[in-house]
Design a protein around this motif. Sequence first.
Motif, mmCIF file in Angstrom:
data_model
loop_
_atom_site.group_PDB
_atom_site.id
_atom_site.type_symbol
_atom_site.label_atom_id
_atom_site.label_comp_id
_atom_site.label_asym_id
_atom_site.label_seq_id
_atom_site.Cartn_x
_atom_site.Cartn_y
_atom_site.Cartn_z
ATOM 1 N N PHE A 134 0.784 -1.273 0.023
ATOM 2 C CA PHE A 134 -0.013 -0.102 0.105
ATOM 3 C C PHE A 134 0.905 1.094 -0.117
ATOM 4 C CE2 PHE A 134 -3.555 -2.515 2.058
ATOM 5 C CZ PHE A 134 -4.661 -2.157 1.087
ATOM 6 N N ILE A 135 0.654 2.130 -0.669
ATOM 7 C CA ILE A 135 1.072 3.597 -0.612
ATOM 8 C C ILE A 135 0.190 4.669 -0.361
ATOM 9 C CG2 ILE A 135 1.901 5.258 -1.923
ATOM 10 C CD1 ILE A 135 4.194 3.469 -1.940
ATOM 11 N N CYS A 136 0.704 5.494 0.537
ATOM 12 C CA CYS A 136 -0.331 6.660 0.815
ATOM 13 C C CYS A 136 0.634 8.012 0.806
ATOM 14 C CB CYS A 136 -0.457 6.370 2.377
ATOM 15 S SG CYS A 136 -1.640 7.960 3.063
ATOM 16 N N ALA A 137 0.021 9.051 -0.022
ATOM 17 C CA ALA A 137 0.537 10.440 -0.054
ATOM 18 C C ALA A 137 -0.333 11.151 0.691
ATOM 19 C CB ALA A 137 0.808 10.668 -1.527
ATOM 20 N N LEU A 138 0.172 11.880 1.787
ATOM 21 C CA LEU A 138 -0.572 12.911 2.360
ATOM 22 C C LEU A 138 -0.039 14.443 1.995
ATOM 23 C CD1 LEU A 138 -0.701 11.611 6.115
ATOM 24 C CD2 LEU A 138 -2.426 11.828 4.323
ATOM 25 N N SER A 139 -0.941 15.215 1.701
ATOM 26 C CA SER A 139 -0.914 16.548 1.181
ATOM 27 C C SER A 139 -1.317 17.536 1.932
ATOM 28 C CB SER A 139 -0.810 16.841 -0.287
ATOM 29 O OG SER A 139 0.055 16.042 -1.056
ATOM 30 N N LEU A 140 -0.876 18.324 2.724
ATOM 31 C CA LEU A 140 -1.352 19.469 3.489
ATOM 32 C C LEU A 140 -0.973 21.022 2.668
ATOM 33 C CD1 LEU A 140 -2.726 20.683 5.910
ATOM 34 C CD2 LEU A 140 -0.548 20.665 7.110
ATOM 35 N N ALA A 141 -2.305 21.555 2.115
ATOM 36 C CA ALA A 141 -2.205 22.694 1.323
ATOM 37 C C ALA A 141 -2.806 23.788 2.327
ATOM 38 C CB ALA A 141 -2.997 22.608 0.058
ATOM 39 N N TRP A 142 -2.157 25.004 2.400
ATOM 40 C CA TRP A 142 -2.839 26.169 2.630
ATOM 41 C C TRP A 142 -3.326 27.087 1.754
ATOM 42 C CZ3 TRP A 142 1.553 23.884 4.750
ATOM 43 C CH2 TRP A 142 1.662 23.754 6.170
ATOM 44 N N PRO A 143 -4.148 27.947 1.899
ATOM 45 C CA PRO A 143 -4.994 28.847 1.220
ATOM 46 C C PRO A 143 -4.190 29.814 0.407
ATOM 47 C CG PRO A 143 -6.200 28.846 3.069
ATOM 48 C CD PRO A 143 -4.674 28.222 3.399
ATOM 49 N N ASP A 144 -2.696 29.904 0.954
ATOM 50 C CA ASP A 144 -2.009 30.804 -0.087
ATOM 51 C C ASP A 144 -1.207 30.042 -1.065
ATOM 52 O OD1 ASP A 144 -0.078 29.440 1.342
ATOM 53 O OD2 ASP A 144 0.808 31.370 2.400
ATOM 54 N N GLY A 145 -1.567 28.824 -1.192
ATOM 55 C CA GLY A 145 -0.674 28.022 -2.168
ATOM 56 C C GLY A 145 0.269 26.899 -1.652
ATOM 57 N N HIS A 146 0.866 27.010 -0.560
ATOM 58 C CA HIS A 146 1.858 26.403 -0.041
ATOM 59 C C HIS A 146 1.349 25.066 0.327
ATOM 60 C CE1 HIS A 146 5.802 25.595 2.113
ATOM 61 N NE2 HIS A 146 4.953 25.073 2.919
ATOM 62 N N VAL A 147 2.254 23.991 -0.147
ATOM 63 C CA VAL A 147 2.101 22.720 0.089
ATOM 64 C C VAL A 147 2.967 21.812 0.539
ATOM 65 C CG1 VAL A 147 1.072 20.564 -1.209
ATOM 66 C CG2 VAL A 147 0.253 22.583 -1.973
ATOM 67 N N GLU A 148 2.695 20.893 1.372
ATOM 68 C CA GLU A 148 3.835 19.980 2.173
ATOM 69 C C GLU A 148 3.161 18.474 1.881
ATOM 70 O OE1 GLU A 148 6.479 20.820 3.845
ATOM 71 O OE2 GLU A 148 6.309 22.708 4.707
ATOM 72 N N THR A 149 4.106 17.501 1.207
ATOM 73 C CA THR A 149 3.704 16.241 0.937
ATOM 74 C C THR A 149 4.562 15.245 1.561
ATOM 75 O OG1 THR A 149 2.319 17.114 -1.072
ATOM 76 C CG2 THR A 149 2.842 14.825 -0.695
ATOM 77 N N PHE A 150 4.045 13.946 1.952
ATOM 78 C CA PHE A 150 4.683 13.220 2.696
ATOM 79 C C PHE A 150 4.380 11.754 2.151
ATOM 80 C CE2 PHE A 150 4.482 16.867 5.279
ATOM 81 C CZ PHE A 150 5.833 17.094 5.441
ATOM 82 N N GLU A 151 4.983 11.002 1.898
ATOM 83 C CA GLU A 151 4.663 9.480 1.367
ATOM 84 C C GLU A 151 4.936 8.451 2.216
ATOM 85 O OE1 GLU A 151 4.345 7.850 -3.147
ATOM 86 O OE2 GLU A 151 6.167 8.742 -2.331
ATOM 87 N N GLY A 152 4.106 7.282 2.655
ATOM 88 C CA GLY A 152 4.159 6.308 3.493
ATOM 89 C C GLY A 152 4.051 4.908 2.574
ATOM 90 N N ARG A 153 4.703 3.901 3.140
ATOM 91 C CA ARG A 153 4.261 2.492 2.537
ATOM 92 C C ARG A 153 4.558 1.375 3.587
ATOM 93 N NH1 ARG A 153 7.531 0.075 -2.694
ATOM 94 N NH2 ARG A 153 7.463 -1.974 -2.151
ATOM 95 N N VAL A 154 3.577 0.523 3.026
ATOM 96 C CA VAL A 154 3.700 -0.760 3.949
ATOM 97 C C VAL A 154 3.666 -2.036 3.014
ATOM 98 C CG1 VAL A 154 1.046 -0.982 4.197
ATOM 99 C CG2 VAL A 154 2.575 -2.269 5.713
ATOM 100 N N ASP A 155 4.409 -2.939 3.158
ATOM 101 C CA ASP A 155 4.635 -4.196 2.310
ATOM 102 C C ASP A 155 3.940 -5.349 3.044
ATOM 103 O OD1 ASP A 155 6.544 -3.453 0.182
ATOM 104 O OD2 ASP A 155 7.510 -2.435 1.800
ATOM 105 N N GLY A 156 3.438 -6.357 1.918
ATOM 106 C CA GLY A 156 2.748 -7.458 2.647
ATOM 107 C C GLY A 156 2.360 -8.195 1.413
ATOM 108 N N LEU A 157 1.258 -9.142 1.680
ATOM 109 C CA LEU A 157 0.960 -10.272 0.651
ATOM 110 C C LEU A 157 -0.300 -10.070 0.530
ATOM 111 C CD1 LEU A 157 3.006 -13.244 2.237
ATOM 112 C CD2 LEU A 157 3.582 -11.810 0.212
#
Length: 209
Positions: A134-157
């Motif tokens: 599974f992959i997850c990207a989390l993005s936090l955006a402010w009204p002035d257009g600034h964005v911070e993004t972080f990505e996570g992963r978990v492996d399995g079957l």
Amino acid sequence: MSDDGLLHRKLAPGKLVIASHNKGKLREIAELLAPYGIETVSAGALGVPEPEETGTSFVANAELKARFSADLTGLPALADDSGLCVEALGGEPGIFSARWAELDDGSRDFAEGMRRVHARMQEAGDEAGHDAHFICALSLAWPDGHVETFEGRVDGLITWPPRGDRGFGYDPIFQPLGHAISFGEMEPEAKHAMSHRADAFAKLVAALF
């Protein structure tokens, strides 16, 4: 300065829009944010529609959704784009994970999505293996257009048949490495300790809080 060497904007206390209409994601994100005193409100509760996801990656779609909600509400907005990537299927369903669960009437049924994954894996054959992540990207955006993004992963079957009724989406057919049960069988606290969303969230918290 954070551990990754980048200067991040800190998230001030107050209201945060969760840019999702997925009840499972809303619940998980609210639970992850609860210890930090952040007041969350869903995009749906504010009348914000779901934008068309035209990005070609998890990060692009997460940023698109976060910017869309921040622009329309004038509040910081947190968006998640996540999905199941199956090695035997060349990484599919990937960014189209939700679409694989769509029915003819436009509604989503992840039981059908899981059946489609299983059927495609059977076509690929056992020699293709059962590895997935599974992959997850989390993005936090402010009204002035600034964005911070972080990505996570978990492996399995991938396992079959589906097991458990906890979690949401493809959780009942995903067994994380090192565990004998699926995400669908796992207590929420246990899943939060290892999931792709928790991994991305931990990076976000370290940088922004």
